[in-house]
Design a protein around this motif. Structure first.
Motif, PDB file in Angstrom:
ATOM      1  N   HIS A  43       0.754  -1.283   0.127  1.00 43.38           N
ATOM      2  CA  HIS A  43      -0.010  -0.167   0.009  1.00 43.38           C
ATOM      3  C   HIS A  43       0.898   1.108  -0.180  1.00 43.38           C
ATOM      4  O   HIS A  43       0.410   2.404  -0.339  1.00 43.38           O
ATOM      5  CB  HIS A  43      -0.949   0.115   1.241  1.00 43.38           C
ATOM      6  CG  HIS A  43      -1.965  -1.165   1.189  1.00 43.38           C
ATOM      7  ND1 HIS A  43      -2.968  -1.341   0.364  1.00 43.38           N
ATOM      8  CD2 HIS A  43      -1.946  -2.385   2.070  1.00 43.38           C
ATOM      9  CE1 HIS A  43      -3.575  -2.328   0.282  1.00 43.38           C
ATOM     10  NE2 HIS A  43      -2.961  -3.073   1.466  1.00 43.38           N
ATOM     11  N   LYS A  44       1.940   1.189   0.324  1.00 47.90           N
ATOM     12  CA  LYS A  44       2.941   2.459   0.470  1.00 47.90           C
ATOM     13  C   LYS A  44       4.052   2.419  -0.832  1.00 47.90           C
ATOM     14  O   LYS A  44       4.799   2.972  -0.726  1.00 47.90           O
ATOM     15  CB  LYS A  44       3.656   2.391   1.628  1.00 47.90           C
ATOM     16  CG  LYS A  44       2.782   2.620   2.798  1.00 47.90           C
ATOM     17  CD  LYS A  44       3.688   2.728   4.156  1.00 47.90           C
ATOM     18  CE  LYS A  44       2.765   2.837   5.214  1.00 47.90           C
ATOM     19  NZ  LYS A  44       3.240   2.824   6.531  1.00 47.90           N
ATOM     20  N   LEU A  45       3.882   1.332  -1.626  1.00 48.07           N
ATOM     21  CA  LEU A  45       4.833   1.155  -2.917  1.00 48.07           C
ATOM     22  C   LEU A  45       5.057   2.428  -3.709  1.00 48.07           C
ATOM     23  O   LEU A  45       6.241   2.599  -3.925  1.00 48.07           O
ATOM     24  CB  LEU A  45       4.091   0.006  -3.902  1.00 48.07           C
ATOM     25  CG  LEU A  45       5.217  -0.449  -4.972  1.00 48.07           C
ATOM     26  CD1 LEU A  45       6.585  -0.733  -4.684  1.00 48.07           C
ATOM     27  CD2 LEU A  45       4.350  -1.198  -5.902  1.00 48.07           C
ATOM     28  N   PHE A  46       3.968   3.225  -3.879  1.00 46.24           N
ATOM     29  CA  PHE A  46       4.409   4.356  -4.924  1.00 46.24           C
ATOM     30  C   PHE A  46       4.548   5.691  -3.931  1.00 46.24           C
ATOM     31  O   PHE A  46       4.489   6.996  -4.392  1.00 46.24           O
ATOM     32  CB  PHE A  46       3.014   4.500  -5.525  1.00 46.24           C
ATOM     33  CG  PHE A  46       2.854   3.268  -6.519  1.00 46.24           C
ATOM     34  CD1 PHE A  46       3.896   3.283  -7.568  1.00 46.24           C
ATOM     35  CD2 PHE A  46       2.037   2.528  -6.331  1.00 46.24           C
ATOM     36  CE1 PHE A  46       3.767   2.033  -8.683  1.00 46.24           C
ATOM     37  CE2 PHE A  46       1.842   1.357  -7.147  1.00 46.24           C
ATOM     38  CZ  PHE A  46       2.763   1.181  -8.311  1.00 46.24           C
ATOM     39  N   SER A  47       4.784   5.536  -2.559  1.00 40.63           N
ATOM     40  CA  SER A  47       5.065   6.827  -1.715  1.00 40.63           C
ATOM     41  C   SER A  47       6.438   6.881  -1.831  1.00 40.63           C
ATOM     42  O   SER A  47       7.228   6.304  -2.367  1.00 40.63           O
ATOM     43  CB  SER A  47       4.599   6.230  -0.336  1.00 40.63           C
ATOM     44  OG  SER A  47       5.555   5.478   0.298  1.00 40.63           O
ATOM     45  N   LYS A  48       7.007   8.001  -1.123  1.00 41.03           N
ATOM     46  CA  LYS A  48       8.236   8.274  -0.985  1.00 41.03           C
ATOM     47  C   LYS A  48       9.198   7.399   0.046  1.00 41.03           C
ATOM     48  O   LYS A  48      10.313   7.449   0.147  1.00 41.03           O
ATOM     49  CB  LYS A  48       8.549   9.854  -0.509  1.00 41.03           C
ATOM     50  CG  LYS A  48       7.927  10.790  -1.517  1.00 41.03           C
ATOM     51  CD  LYS A  48       8.253  12.122  -1.075  1.00 41.03           C
ATOM     52  CE  LYS A  48       7.451  12.927  -2.302  1.00 41.03           C
ATOM     53  NZ  LYS A  48       7.962  14.315  -1.985  1.00 41.03           N
ATOM     54  N   GLU A  49       8.415   6.324   0.527  1.00 39.57           N
ATOM     55  CA  GLU A  49       9.072   5.424   1.432  1.00 39.57           C
ATOM     56  C   GLU A  49      10.151   4.594   0.524  1.00 39.57           C
ATOM     57  O   GLU A  49      10.993   3.623   1.161  1.00 39.57           O
ATOM     58  CB  GLU A  49       8.051   4.573   2.392  1.00 39.57           C
ATOM     59  CG  GLU A  49       7.634   5.546   3.283  1.00 39.57           C
ATOM     60  CD  GLU A  49       6.423   4.725   4.294  1.00 39.57           C
ATOM     61  OE1 GLU A  49       6.986   3.581   4.691  1.00 39.57           O
ATOM     62  OE2 GLU A  49       5.569   5.252   4.509  1.00 39.57           O
ATOM     63  N   TYR A  50       9.985   4.227  -0.663  1.00 44.00           N
ATOM     64  CA  TYR A  50      10.572   3.362  -1.320  1.00 44.00           C
ATOM     65  C   TYR A  50      11.078   3.992  -2.718  1.00 44.00           C
ATOM     66  O   TYR A  50      10.556   5.115  -3.029  1.00 44.00           O
ATOM     67  CB  TYR A  50       9.711   2.281  -2.063  1.00 44.00           C
ATOM     68  CG  TYR A  50       9.272   1.466  -0.836  1.00 44.00           C
ATOM     69  CD1 TYR A  50       9.919   0.507  -0.032  1.00 44.00           C
ATOM     70  CD2 TYR A  50       8.053   1.554  -0.515  1.00 44.00           C
ATOM     71  CE1 TYR A  50       9.547  -0.249   0.919  1.00 44.00           C
ATOM     72  CE2 TYR A  50       7.455   0.827   0.726  1.00 44.00           C
ATOM     73  CZ  TYR A  50       8.417   0.216   1.494  1.00 44.00           C
ATOM     74  OH  TYR A  50       7.606  -0.680   2.677  1.00 44.00           O
ATOM     75  N   ASP A  51      12.535   3.729  -2.996  1.00 45.69           N
ATOM     76  CA  ASP A  51      13.173   4.105  -4.087  1.00 45.69           C
ATOM     77  C   ASP A  51      13.626   3.103  -5.161  1.00 45.69           C
ATOM     78  O   ASP A  51      13.667   1.778  -4.648  1.00 45.69           O
ATOM     79  CB  ASP A  51      14.363   4.831  -3.614  1.00 45.69           C
ATOM     80  CG  ASP A  51      14.323   6.150  -2.718  1.00 45.69           C
ATOM     81  OD1 ASP A  51      13.296   6.950  -2.910  1.00 45.69           O
ATOM     82  OD2 ASP A  51      15.257   6.486  -2.139  1.00 45.69           O
ATOM     83  N   VAL A  52      13.840   3.426  -6.420  1.00 44.78           N
ATOM     84  CA  VAL A  52      14.471   2.711  -7.526  1.00 44.78           C
ATOM     85  C   VAL A  52      15.843   3.199  -7.181  1.00 44.78           C
ATOM     86  O   VAL A  52      16.218   4.135  -7.600  1.00 44.78           O
ATOM     87  CB  VAL A  52      13.814   3.065  -8.659  1.00 44.78           C
ATOM     88  CG1 VAL A  52      14.545   2.265  -9.927  1.00 44.78           C
ATOM     89  CG2 VAL A  52      12.376   2.746  -8.795  1.00 44.78           C
ATOM     90  N   ASP A  53      16.762   2.253  -6.774  1.00 46.35           N
ATOM     91  CA  ASP A  53      18.159   2.255  -6.745  1.00 46.35           C
ATOM     92  C   ASP A  53      19.016   1.737  -7.790  1.00 46.35           C
ATOM     93  O   ASP A  53      18.497   0.681  -8.408  1.00 46.35           O
ATOM     94  CB  ASP A  53      18.723   1.516  -5.275  1.00 46.35           C
ATOM     95  CG  ASP A  53      20.162   1.512  -5.278  1.00 46.35           C
ATOM     96  OD1 ASP A  53      20.649   2.862  -5.373  1.00 46.35           O
ATOM     97  OD2 ASP A  53      20.729   0.588  -5.021  1.00 46.35           O
ATOM     98  N   HIS A  54      19.950   2.272  -8.079  1.00 43.15           N
ATOM     99  CA  HIS A  54      20.859   1.987  -9.037  1.00 43.15           C
ATOM    100  C   HIS A  54      21.868   0.820  -8.411  1.00 43.15           C
ATOM    101  O   HIS A  54      22.630   1.097  -7.729  1.00 43.15           O
ATOM    102  CB  HIS A  54      21.597   2.929 -10.066  1.00 43.15           C
ATOM    103  CG  HIS A  54      20.694   3.605 -10.874  1.00 43.15           C
ATOM    104  ND1 HIS A  54      19.801   4.697 -10.340  1.00 43.15           N
ATOM    105  CD2 HIS A  54      20.575   3.321 -12.196  1.00 43.15           C
ATOM    106  CE1 HIS A  54      19.228   5.295 -11.399  1.00 43.15           C
ATOM    107  NE2 HIS A  54      19.526   4.320 -12.477  1.00 43.15           N
ATOM    108  N   ILE A  55      21.826  -0.384  -9.049  1.00 48.39           N
ATOM    109  CA  ILE A  55      22.716  -1.567  -8.368  1.00 48.39           C
ATOM    110  C   ILE A  55      24.121  -1.157  -8.294  1.00 48.39           C
ATOM    111  O   ILE A  55      24.859  -1.126  -7.025  1.00 48.39           O
ATOM    112  CB  ILE A  55      22.556  -2.890  -8.928  1.00 48.39           C
ATOM    113  CG1 ILE A  55      21.087  -3.222  -8.757  1.00 48.39           C
ATOM    114  CG2 ILE A  55      23.382  -3.865  -8.379  1.00 48.39           C
ATOM    115  CD1 ILE A  55      20.590  -4.318  -9.700  1.00 48.39           C
ATOM    116  N   ILE A  56      24.604  -0.490  -9.643  1.00 44.08           N
ATOM    117  CA  ILE A  56      25.865  -0.008  -9.775  1.00 44.08           C
ATOM    118  C   ILE A  56      25.368   1.472 -10.024  1.00 44.08           C
ATOM    119  O   ILE A  56      24.881   1.874 -10.904  1.00 44.08           O
ATOM    120  CB  ILE A  56      26.611  -0.632 -10.904  1.00 44.08           C
ATOM    121  CG1 ILE A  56      26.792  -2.030 -10.633  1.00 44.08           C
ATOM    122  CG2 ILE A  56      27.854   0.247 -10.957  1.00 44.08           C
ATOM    123  CD1 ILE A  56      27.619  -2.727 -11.618  1.00 44.08           C
ATOM    124  N   PRO A  57      26.081   2.418  -9.228  1.00 46.15           N
ATOM    125  CA  PRO A  57      25.630   3.909  -9.408  1.00 46.15           C
ATOM    126  C   PRO A  57      25.996   4.316 -10.875  1.00 46.15           C
ATOM    127  O   PRO A  57      26.757   3.822 -11.461  1.00 46.15           O
ATOM    128  CB  PRO A  57      26.771   4.636  -8.450  1.00 46.15           C
ATOM    129  CG  PRO A  57      26.734   3.509  -7.224  1.00 46.15           C
ATOM    130  CD  PRO A  57      26.981   2.149  -8.114  1.00 46.15           C
TER     131      PRO A  57
END
Length: 179
Positions: A43-57
């Motif tokens: 329910h919080k998937l699209f909130s600011k609690e989760y980010d899409v991270d780059h595995i290798i920056p």
């Protein structure tokens, strides 16, 4: 349509779609993220609690493809900073690092992630090297010159463009994440 129906988001953004696909990728792991091993709240998937991270920056590899992305809690992403996933997780406790490696191995062996993503999860910063982007740009320039040379043998008019135009075409044609 699933995002609109299940999450009540009338107009999902490209980032929302990527988050959803990365969330689905974690189904095998009980929807637990790979950095903290905590369940991602649906329910919080699209909130600011989760980010899409780059595995290798991106600053190290210049790769914005899906195979270089993972869904993680914002706090873990901030803590990871400019390190690779492997380097970040190896700085954690032995148990956390072992759990991470085990989850990555299982995701790959169960064919839930691509070989490319698997390799990125296991890449240390020292394996990338500092001159990767410069070498890649030189290689790309050489390939472009050779392609023009070969095409000039086939046709009279070969027009080259700047990288910005190529980048814009990739975006317009939806090739950014594919590449």
């Amino acid at each position: 349509d699933i995002i609109r129906r299940d999450f009540s988001i009338p107009h999902p953004t490209k980032n929302d779609i990527v988050k959803y696909k990365l969330y689905q990728e974690l189904a095998f792991n009980g929807y637990k993220d790979l950095y903290t091993n905590t369940k991602i709240d649906y329910h919080k998937l699209f909130s600011k609690e989760y980010d899409v991270d780059h595995i290798i920056p991106q600053s190290r590899l210049f790769d914005d493809s899906f195979s270089n992305k993972v869904l993680v809690p914002r706090g873990a992403n901030l803590e990871k900073g400019n390190r690779t996933a492997y380097d970040y997780m190896s700085s954690k406790s032995e148990e956390e690092f072992s759990l991470f490696l085990s989850a990555v191995e299982t995701l790959y062996s169960e064919q839930k992630i691509s070989k490319s993503k698997y390799q990125k999860f296991l890449k240390k910063a020292s394996d990338i090297g500092d001159g990767f982007i410069e070498r890649d740009l030189r290689d790309s320039q050489y390939i472009a010159r050779k392609a023009k040379e070969i095409l000039s043998d086939i046709t009279r008019s070969v027009v080259t463009t700047s990288g910005r135009i190529t980048e814009r075409l990739r975006e317009d044609w939806g090739l950014v994440n594919i590449m």
